[in-house]
Design an enzyme around this catalytic site. Structure first.
Site, PDB file in Angstrom:
ATOM      1  N   SER A  94       0.839  -1.190   0.000  1.00 21.48           N
ATOM      2  CA  SER A  94       0.000   0.000   0.000  1.00 21.48           C
ATOM      3  C   SER A  94       0.878   1.245   0.000  1.00 21.48           C
ATOM      4  O   SER A  94       2.062   1.183   0.367  1.00 21.48           O
ATOM      5  CB  SER A  94      -0.894  -0.075   1.242  1.00 21.48           C
ATOM      6  OG  SER A  94      -1.001   1.146   1.869  1.00 21.48           O
ATOM      7  N   SER A  95       0.300   2.383  -0.384  1.00 22.43           N
ATOM      8  CA  SER A  95       1.087   3.621  -0.480  1.00 22.43           C
ATOM      9  C   SER A  95       1.568   4.100   0.895  1.00 22.43           C
ATOM     10  O   SER A  95       2.447   4.958   0.968  1.00 22.43           O
ATOM     11  CB  SER A  95       0.269   4.717  -1.151  1.00 22.43           C
ATOM     12  OG  SER A  95      -0.875   4.983  -0.383  1.00 22.43           O
ATOM     13  N   CYS A  96       1.017   3.528   1.982  1.00 19.28           N
ATOM     14  CA  CYS A  96       1.437   3.972   3.325  1.00 19.28           C
ATOM     15  C   CYS A  96       2.860   3.525   3.659  1.00 19.28           C
ATOM     16  O   CYS A  96       3.402   3.929   4.687  1.00 19.28           O
ATOM     17  CB  CYS A  96       0.459   3.507   4.388  1.00 19.28           C
ATOM     18  SG  CYS A  96       0.487   1.732   4.634  1.00 19.28           S
ATOM     19  N   TYR A 123       1.119  -1.148  10.428  1.00 20.86           N
ATOM     20  CA  TYR A 123       0.727  -1.775   9.161  1.00 20.86           C
ATOM     21  C   TYR A 123       1.813  -1.533   8.105  1.00 20.86           C
ATOM     22  O   TYR A 123       2.218  -2.458   7.385  1.00 20.86           O
ATOM     23  CB  TYR A 123      -0.592  -1.135   8.735  1.00 20.86           C
ATOM     24  CG  TYR A 123      -1.225  -1.689   7.499  1.00 20.86           C
ATOM     25  CD1 TYR A 123      -1.849  -2.924   7.522  1.00 20.86           C
ATOM     26  CD2 TYR A 123      -1.249  -0.957   6.310  1.00 20.86           C
ATOM     27  CE1 TYR A 123      -2.468  -3.430   6.389  1.00 20.86           C
ATOM     28  CE2 TYR A 123      -1.873  -1.455   5.176  1.00 20.86           C
ATOM     29  CZ  TYR A 123      -2.471  -2.684   5.227  1.00 20.86           C
ATOM     30  OH  TYR A 123      -3.082  -3.183   4.108  1.00 20.86           O
ATOM     31  N   LYS A 127       4.187  -4.168   5.931  1.00 16.62           N
ATOM     32  CA  LYS A 127       4.194  -4.173   4.456  1.00 16.62           C
ATOM     33  C   LYS A 127       5.617  -3.963   3.911  1.00 16.62           C
ATOM     34  O   LYS A 127       6.006  -4.578   2.919  1.00 16.62           O
ATOM     35  CB  LYS A 127       3.251  -3.088   3.911  1.00 16.62           C
ATOM     36  CG  LYS A 127       1.778  -3.384   4.138  1.00 16.62           C
ATOM     37  CD  LYS A 127       1.308  -4.497   3.233  1.00 16.62           C
ATOM     38  CE  LYS A 127      -0.189  -4.714   3.315  1.00 16.62           C
ATOM     39  NZ  LYS A 127      -0.624  -5.902   2.587  1.00 16.62           N
ATOM     40  N   HIS A 166     -13.440   3.714   3.996  1.00 14.73           N
ATOM     41  CA  HIS A 166     -12.604   4.767   3.413  1.00 14.73           C
ATOM     42  C   HIS A 166     -13.512   5.861   2.840  1.00 14.73           C
ATOM     43  O   HIS A 166     -14.720   5.688   2.737  1.00 14.73           O
ATOM     44  CB  HIS A 166     -11.729   4.185   2.301  1.00 14.73           C
ATOM     45  CG  HIS A 166     -10.664   3.260   2.799  1.00 14.73           C
ATOM     46  ND1 HIS A 166     -10.293   2.120   2.143  1.00 14.73           N
ATOM     47  CD2 HIS A 166      -9.890   3.319   3.913  1.00 14.73           C
ATOM     48  CE1 HIS A 166      -9.326   1.512   2.826  1.00 14.73           C
ATOM     49  NE2 HIS A 166      -9.074   2.215   3.898  1.00 14.73           N
TER      50      HIS A 166
HETATM   51  N1  LIG Z   1      -8.628  -1.211  -0.148  1.00 13.88           N
HETATM   52  C1  LIG Z   1      -7.675  -0.364  -0.485  1.00 13.88           C
HETATM   53  O1  LIG Z   1      -7.921   0.844  -0.709  1.00 13.88           O
HETATM   54  C2  LIG Z   1      -6.255  -0.826  -0.669  1.00 13.88           C
HETATM   55  C3  LIG Z   1      -5.314   0.096  -1.110  1.00 13.88           C
HETATM   56  C4  LIG Z   1      -4.003  -0.316  -1.252  1.00 13.88           C
HETATM   57  C5  LIG Z   1      -3.648  -1.614  -0.983  1.00 13.88           C
HETATM   58  N2  LIG Z   1      -4.576  -2.509  -0.563  1.00 13.88           N
HETATM   59  C6  LIG Z   1      -4.108  -3.876  -0.263  1.00 13.88           C
HETATM   60  O2  LIG Z   1      -4.879  -4.871  -0.864  1.00 13.88           O
HETATM   61  C7  LIG Z   1      -4.919  -6.023  -0.027  1.00 13.88           C
HETATM   62  C8  LIG Z   1      -6.352  -6.479   0.177  1.00 13.88           C
HETATM   63  O3  LIG Z   1      -7.124  -5.418   0.719  1.00 13.88           O
HETATM   64  P1  LIG Z   1      -8.717  -5.365   0.551  1.00 13.88           P
HETATM   65  O4  LIG Z   1      -9.067  -3.934   0.422  1.00 13.88           O
HETATM   66  O5  LIG Z   1      -9.157  -6.346  -0.471  1.00 13.88           O
HETATM   67  O6  LIG Z   1      -9.174  -5.822   1.995  1.00 13.88           O
HETATM   68  P2  LIG Z   1     -10.356  -6.850   2.408  1.00 13.88           P
HETATM   69  O7  LIG Z   1     -11.499  -6.702   1.494  1.00 13.88           O
HETATM   70  O8  LIG Z   1     -10.556  -6.633   3.873  1.00 13.88           O
HETATM   71  O9  LIG Z   1      -9.671  -8.261   2.174  1.00 13.88           O
HETATM   72  C9  LIG Z   1      -8.697  -8.769   3.049  1.00 13.88           C
HETATM   73  C10 LIG Z   1      -8.650 -10.242   2.829  1.00 13.88           C
HETATM   74  O10 LIG Z   1      -7.630 -10.787   3.672  1.00 13.88           O
HETATM   75  C11 LIG Z   1      -8.109 -12.023   4.146  1.00 13.88           C
HETATM   76  N3  LIG Z   1      -7.455 -12.330   5.413  1.00 13.88           N
HETATM   77  C12 LIG Z   1      -7.283 -11.534   6.488  1.00 13.88           C
HETATM   78  N4  LIG Z   1      -6.674 -12.216   7.492  1.00 13.88           N
HETATM   79  C13 LIG Z   1      -6.474 -13.473   7.014  1.00 13.88           C
HETATM   80  C14 LIG Z   1      -5.898 -14.651   7.573  1.00 13.88           C
HETATM   81  N5  LIG Z   1      -5.400 -14.661   8.828  1.00 13.88           N
HETATM   82  N6  LIG Z   1      -5.864 -15.782   6.829  1.00 13.88           N
HETATM   83  C15 LIG Z   1      -6.374 -15.772   5.570  1.00 13.88           C
HETATM   84  N7  LIG Z   1      -6.905 -14.693   4.983  1.00 13.88           N
HETATM   85  C16 LIG Z   1      -6.965 -13.560   5.699  1.00 13.88           C
HETATM   86  C17 LIG Z   1      -9.600 -11.831   4.337  1.00 13.88           C
HETATM   87  O11 LIG Z   1     -10.247 -13.083   4.270  1.00 13.88           O
HETATM   88  P3  LIG Z   1     -11.711 -13.326   4.929  1.00 13.88           P
HETATM   89  O12 LIG Z   1     -12.609 -12.271   4.385  1.00 13.88           O
HETATM   90  O13 LIG Z   1     -12.066 -14.710   4.527  1.00 13.88           O
HETATM   91  O14 LIG Z   1     -11.511 -13.158   6.420  1.00 13.88           O
HETATM   92  C18 LIG Z   1      -9.947 -10.959   3.134  1.00 13.88           C
HETATM   93  O15 LIG Z   1     -10.302 -11.734   2.024  1.00 13.88           O
HETATM   94  C19 LIG Z   1      -4.198  -5.636   1.275  1.00 13.88           C
HETATM   95  O16 LIG Z   1      -2.889  -6.127   1.251  1.00 13.88           O
HETATM   96  C20 LIG Z   1      -4.162  -4.127   1.230  1.00 13.88           C
HETATM   97  O17 LIG Z   1      -3.014  -3.607   1.850  1.00 13.88           O
HETATM   98  C21 LIG Z   1      -5.879  -2.162  -0.403  1.00 13.88           C
END
Ligand SMILES: NC(=O)c1ccc[n+]([C@@H]2O[C@H](COP(=O)([O-])OP(=O)(O)OC[C@H]3O[C@@H](n4cnc5c(N)ncnc54)[C@H](OP(=O)(O)O)[C@@H]3O)[C@@H](O)[C@H]2O)c1
Length: 326
Positions: A94-96, A123, A127, A166
């Site tokens: 992530s950008s953070c 976090y 990362k 967000h």
């Molecule tokens: N959203 C944004 O704006 C954004 C921006 C930049 C980067 N990202 C990156 O993208 C990635 C995904 O983010 P997202 O927005 O898709 O979040 P999300 O919708 O909350 O998805 C997170 C996923 O991680 C899984 N997870 C969490 N703990 C786990 C564990 N112990 N074992 C197995 N699976 C686990 C969850 O599975 P379950 O649902 O089955 O629990 C869920 O599918 C992250 O690395 C984040 O840093 C997101």
């Protein structure tokens, strides 16, 4: 949100033999479970879209979980992928990860050049260790492990829970709810059938006002999650020269401009009230995406089109939106 978008993109491109697990089926924090998974499934490619994610409040309440669980998840996946000799590993950060006061737009080379934003350093540090683990594997073993750093994402399966969401999904929901409230008042006051004459112009009704935090002046960048998924598939299919790439739209807009765009798309006609007693956050956050553009990828979904399709998804799925607790 990200994992399901990558899954849709892979399916659409004809990939089969995909393995996806929920955290209930495979807890990636557990070394034993991840070891068993690799022995049973023998994956050729691993895309890590799993993380413990959350906002400022969650990070400040649970710093240990944000640091440790994210390191456990990525360490297990990265280490077993190396041992199992997977062909390609894609790590999502992530950008953070970039310093709080780094110049804008953020270039990959600014990593570790200054102090992090303290509200999410737990976090961010996790990362950064993931980015460095992939880089070290590339350096030491010559294996195709890469890290993609997406900007702010939005799209289907986003978190629309107003306590933890967000800015973009929160605005979509607030404008929608203010509009729907207004529509239902109009419906109630029209319990008697109304004869509409098309000669007389109908006065547009005014929606409930919407209160938003801050001044509206900070500049932010957004990327549709289906665009990110396209970038992940691109990274999967093309050999990349380096190990770390920013992924964004490359353009930013003010929070005020974003609010007006969402207001137009939702069809909200009331006032926007800016609560200036709430913090604005950093004035500008924009990724420099020239390095990934040099490899041949660029964002394709405009912000307006992306918000329209996300609003459509929100309307179709408003009964089953996830609740995201701190
Ligand atoms: N959203 C944004 O704006 C954004 C921006 C930049 C980067 N990202 C990156 O993208 C990635 C995904 O983010 P997202 O927005 O898709 O979040 P999300 O919708 O909350 O998805 C997170 C996923 O991680 C899984 N997870 C969490 N703990 C786990 C564990 N112990 N074992 C197995 N699976 C686990 C969850 O599975 P379950 O649902 O089955 O629990 C869920 O599918 C992250 O690395 C984040 O840093 C997101």
């Amino acid at each position: 949100m990200v994992g399901s978008a990558i899954w849709r993109a892979l399916k659409a491109k004809g990939y089969s033999n995909l393995i996806g697990k929920t955290s209930a089926e495979l807890d990636l924090r557990s070394q034993q479970q991840v070891s068993d998974f690799f022995q049973t499934e023998k994956p050729h490619i691993v895309i890590d879209a799993a993380a413990r994610v959350g906002g400022i409040l969650a990070n400040s309440e649970y710093p240990y979980q944000f640091l440790m669980e994210n390191m456990q998840i990525q360490n297990n996946l990265i280490d077993f992928s190396l041992k199992a000799d997977v062909e390609k590993f894609i790590f999502l950060g992530s950008s953070c990860i970039y310093p709080k006061l780094a110049p804008q737009p953020l270039k990959e080379e600014y990593l570790l050049t200054g102090a992090l934003e303290p509200t999410n350093e737990w976090y961010a540090i996790a990362k950064i260790t993931g980015v460095k683990a992939c880089e070290s594997i590339r350096k030491q073993f010559g294996k195709d492990f890469i890290s993609l750093m997406p900007t702010n994402l939005y799209g289907p399966f986003d978190n629309f829970d107003l306590q933890t969401s967000h800015v973009l999904p929160a605005m979509l929901r607030k404008f929608h709810e203010a509009k729907v409230k207004d529509d239902s008042i109009v419906e109630l006051s029209r319990s008697e059938p109304v004869e509409l004459s098309y000669d007389e112009p109908v006065e547009p009704t005014c929606s409930e006002p919407v209160e938003l935090w801050g001044s509206g002046s900070p500049m932010r960048e957004f990327l549709n999650v289906d665009d990110l998924a396209d970038a992940v598939v691109f990274a999967l299919e093309n050999p990349l020269k380096e190990s770390l790439y920013n992924v964004g739209s490359g353009v930013d807009l003010s929070i005020k401009e974003l609010a007006e765009l969402i207001q137009k798309i939702v069809g909200h006609t009331g006032e926007i009230l800016w609560n200036k007693s709430k913090p604005d956050g950093t004035p500008r956050k924009l990724m420099d995406v020239s390095k990934f553009a040099g490899e041949g990828w660029k964002s394709k979904i405009t912000l307006e089109d992306g918000i329209r399709s996300t609003y459509q998804w929100f309307l179709e799925n408003s009964d089953t939106l996830k609740e995201v607790k701190i």
